[in-house]
Design an enzyme around this catalytic site. Structure first.
Site, PDB file in Angstrom:
ATOM      1  CB  SER A 158      58.518  26.213  39.713  1.00 21.04           C
ATOM      2  OG  SER A 158      58.041  25.213  38.827  1.00 21.04           O
ATOM      3  CE1 TYR A 171      55.405  29.896  37.466  1.00 21.88           C
ATOM      4  CE2 TYR A 171      56.447  27.815  36.889  1.00 21.88           C
ATOM      5  CZ  TYR A 171      55.693  28.570  37.763  1.00 21.88           C
ATOM      6  OH  TYR A 171      55.227  28.007  38.923  1.00 21.88           O
TER       7      TYR A 171
HETATM    8  P1  NAP Z   1      47.200  30.075  42.027  1.00 19.35           P
HETATM    9  O1  NAP Z   1      46.245  29.039  42.512  1.00 19.35           O
HETATM   10  O2  NAP Z   1      47.029  30.651  40.682  1.00 19.35           O
HETATM   11  O3  NAP Z   1      47.242  31.248  43.126  1.00 19.35           O
HETATM   12  C1  NAP Z   1      48.104  32.331  42.923  1.00 19.35           C
HETATM   13  C2  NAP Z   1      48.101  33.215  44.138  1.00 19.35           C
HETATM   14  O4  NAP Z   1      49.033  34.279  43.896  1.00 19.35           O
HETATM   15  C3  NAP Z   1      46.755  33.860  44.406  1.00 19.35           C
HETATM   16  O5  NAP Z   1      46.567  33.984  45.789  1.00 19.35           O
HETATM   17  C4  NAP Z   1      46.920  35.237  43.762  1.00 19.35           C
HETATM   18  O6  NAP Z   1      46.110  36.254  44.360  1.00 19.35           O
HETATM   19  C5  NAP Z   1      48.367  35.525  44.073  1.00 19.35           C
HETATM   20  N1  NAP Z   1      48.929  36.539  43.195  1.00 19.35           N
HETATM   21  C6  NAP Z   1      49.081  36.505  41.848  1.00 19.35           C
HETATM   22  N2  NAP Z   1      49.646  37.637  41.402  1.00 19.35           N
HETATM   23  C7  NAP Z   1      49.856  38.404  42.518  1.00 19.35           C
HETATM   24  C8  NAP Z   1      50.402  39.692  42.721  1.00 19.35           C
HETATM   25  N3  NAP Z   1      50.864  40.446  41.707  1.00 19.35           N
HETATM   26  N4  NAP Z   1      50.454  40.170  43.986  1.00 19.35           N
HETATM   27  C9  NAP Z   1      50.002  39.429  45.028  1.00 19.35           C
HETATM   28  N5  NAP Z   1      49.465  38.209  44.887  1.00 19.35           N
HETATM   29  C10 NAP Z   1      49.390  37.704  43.639  1.00 19.35           C
HETATM   30  O7  NAP Z   1      48.693  29.517  42.062  1.00 19.35           O
HETATM   31  P2  NAP Z   1      49.356  28.317  42.901  1.00 19.35           P
HETATM   32  O8  NAP Z   1      49.373  27.134  42.027  1.00 19.35           O
HETATM   33  O9  NAP Z   1      48.783  28.242  44.255  1.00 19.35           O
HETATM   34  O10 NAP Z   1      50.840  28.874  42.950  1.00 19.35           O
HETATM   35  C11 NAP Z   1      51.436  29.407  44.118  1.00 19.35           C
HETATM   36  C12 NAP Z   1      52.932  29.471  43.888  1.00 19.35           C
HETATM   37  O11 NAP Z   1      53.414  28.149  43.644  1.00 19.35           O
HETATM   38  C13 NAP Z   1      53.324  30.300  42.672  1.00 19.35           C
HETATM   39  O12 NAP Z   1      54.525  30.996  42.923  1.00 19.35           O
HETATM   40  C14 NAP Z   1      53.562  29.245  41.603  1.00 19.35           C
HETATM   41  O13 NAP Z   1      54.420  29.699  40.594  1.00 19.35           O
HETATM   42  C15 NAP Z   1      54.147  28.146  42.430  1.00 19.35           C
HETATM   43  N6  NAP Z   1      54.061  26.828  41.823  1.00 19.35           N
HETATM   44  C16 NAP Z   1      52.863  26.284  41.488  1.00 19.35           C
HETATM   45  C17 NAP Z   1      52.821  25.036  40.894  1.00 19.35           C
HETATM   46  C18 NAP Z   1      51.535  24.359  40.491  1.00 19.35           C
HETATM   47  O14 NAP Z   1      51.577  23.350  39.782  1.00 19.35           O
HETATM   48  N7  NAP Z   1      50.392  24.831  40.935  1.00 19.35           N
HETATM   49  C19 NAP Z   1      54.020  24.348  40.652  1.00 19.35           C
HETATM   50  C20 NAP Z   1      55.228  24.931  41.017  1.00 19.35           C
HETATM   51  C21 NAP Z   1      55.234  26.171  41.609  1.00 19.35           C
HETATM   52  P3  NAP Z   1      44.597  36.547  43.826  1.00 19.35           P
HETATM   53  O15 NAP Z   1      43.783  35.341  44.242  1.00 19.35           O
HETATM   54  O16 NAP Z   1      44.202  37.764  44.535  1.00 19.35           O
HETATM   55  O17 NAP Z   1      44.698  36.664  42.342  1.00 19.35           O
END
Ligand code: NAP
Length: 262
Positions: A158, A171
């Site tokens: 991130s 985080y």
């Molecule tokens: P999201 O919409 O909340 O989706 C999270 C995903 O991770 C879901 O598929 C969830 O599965 C899965 N997950 C959570 N805990 C888990 C576990 N213990 N084991 C297996 N799967 C798990 O998040 P996102 O925004 O797409 O984020 C994806 C990645 O990008 C993350 O690493 C996040 O930190 C990173 N990121 C996001 C942003 C942002 O602004 N969105 C920015 C920088 C980095 P379920 O659906 O089954 O719960």
């Protein structure tokens, strides 16, 4: 969806990932689902991992089956913070496809609170999932990737790892840890022809960003040079770049943040 150029459509028609097997953690929603769609469109077979959203994962599988990309898609439930479940995830991939070429460590969570109010549990949950979860997946996939004679790993860190952010000490620490982990494993696995890189998204339109209060979201958006949040598909394109076109790049961190952190 982000519309693609004619050249992108032509390249997708060639399907450079045809015959490659990719495991994507946290693929049921958000950035992970977008990565899964992108790699499938480029021809890969996919393991769609999720923690709790079985319905969303199955829906994505049905969507890809119907899309006519020609790949095979397997959904696997596994909590990446649990070693035995992650071992089961990689074994399921191996039993279905006989190999793993690409590992995308995407699954992640937030438990935001300012540092002095943050509980040890909120600290541990985020470290256990985001950082230890990435370690677990790397560790469990290593024998398969090495046996394959090469591969590509992309870890989703991130922008916050580099900039810090109020309310996200847990985080930021986990995501910064992922960068150190990436560089070290990149050094150690170069001898196996495995590249290990990071993408570092900025604020991206997913359920994770939706949890941020409206007034704070507006303040953030005003600070972004490109004046908008990122789309999951835009992060997915950066991940696809590492998978398709980056044979001589390893240990790198690619920001996808609209210029918010340079
Ligand atoms: P999201 O919409 O909340 O989706 C999270 C995903 O991770 C879901 O598929 C969830 O599965 C899965 N997950 C959570 N805990 C888990 C576990 N213990 N084991 C297996 N799967 C798990 O998040 P996102 O925004 O797409 O984020 C994806 C990645 O990008 C993350 O690493 C996040 O930190 C990173 N990121 C996001 C942003 C942002 O602004 N969105 C920015 C920088 C980095 P379920 O659906 O089954 O719960």
């Amino acid at each position: 969806m982000v519309t693609e150029t004619e050249t992108q459509t032509e390249v997708r028609a060639v399907r450079p990932l045809d015959g490659k097997v990719a495991v994507v953690t946290g693929a049921s929603r958000g950035i992970g689902a977008a990565i899964t769609r992108e790699l499938a469109a480029y021809g890969a077979d996919l393991v769609i991992n999720y923690a709790t959203s079985a319905g969303r994962a199955e829906e994505l599988k049905r969507e890809l089956d119907a899309a006519g990309y020609g790949g095979t898609y397997l959904t696997v439930q596994a909590d990446i913070s649990a070693v035995t479940q992650v071992e089961g995830l990689m074994k399921a991939a191996w039993e279905q496809f006989g190999k793993i070429d690409i590992l995308i460590n995407n699954a992640g969570i937030t438990r935001d609170r300012t540092f002095r109010k943050m509980t040890p549990q909120e600290w541990s949950e985020v470290i256990d999932t985001n950082l230890t979860g990435t370690f677990n997946c790397l560790h469990a996939a290593a024998p398969y990737l090495i046996e394959q004679g090469g591969g590509k790993v992309i870890n989703v860190s991130s922008m916050i790892a580099l900039s810090g952010n109020i309310g996200q000490a847990n985080y930021a620490a986990a995501k910064a840890g992922i960068i150190g982990l990436t560089k070290t494993v990149a050094l150690e696995w170069a001898r196996y022809n495995i590249t290990v890189n990071c993408v570092a998204p900025g604020f991206t339109e997913t359920d994770m960003l939706a949890k941020v209060p409206d007034n704070y979201r507006e303040q953030i958006c005003e600070r972004i040079p490109l004046h908008r949040f990122g789309k999951p598909e835009e992060v997915a394109k950066a991940v696809r770049f590492f998978c398709v076109d980056a044979d001589y790049i390893t240990g790198e961190v690619l920001g996808v943040n609209g210029g918010l952190y340079m």
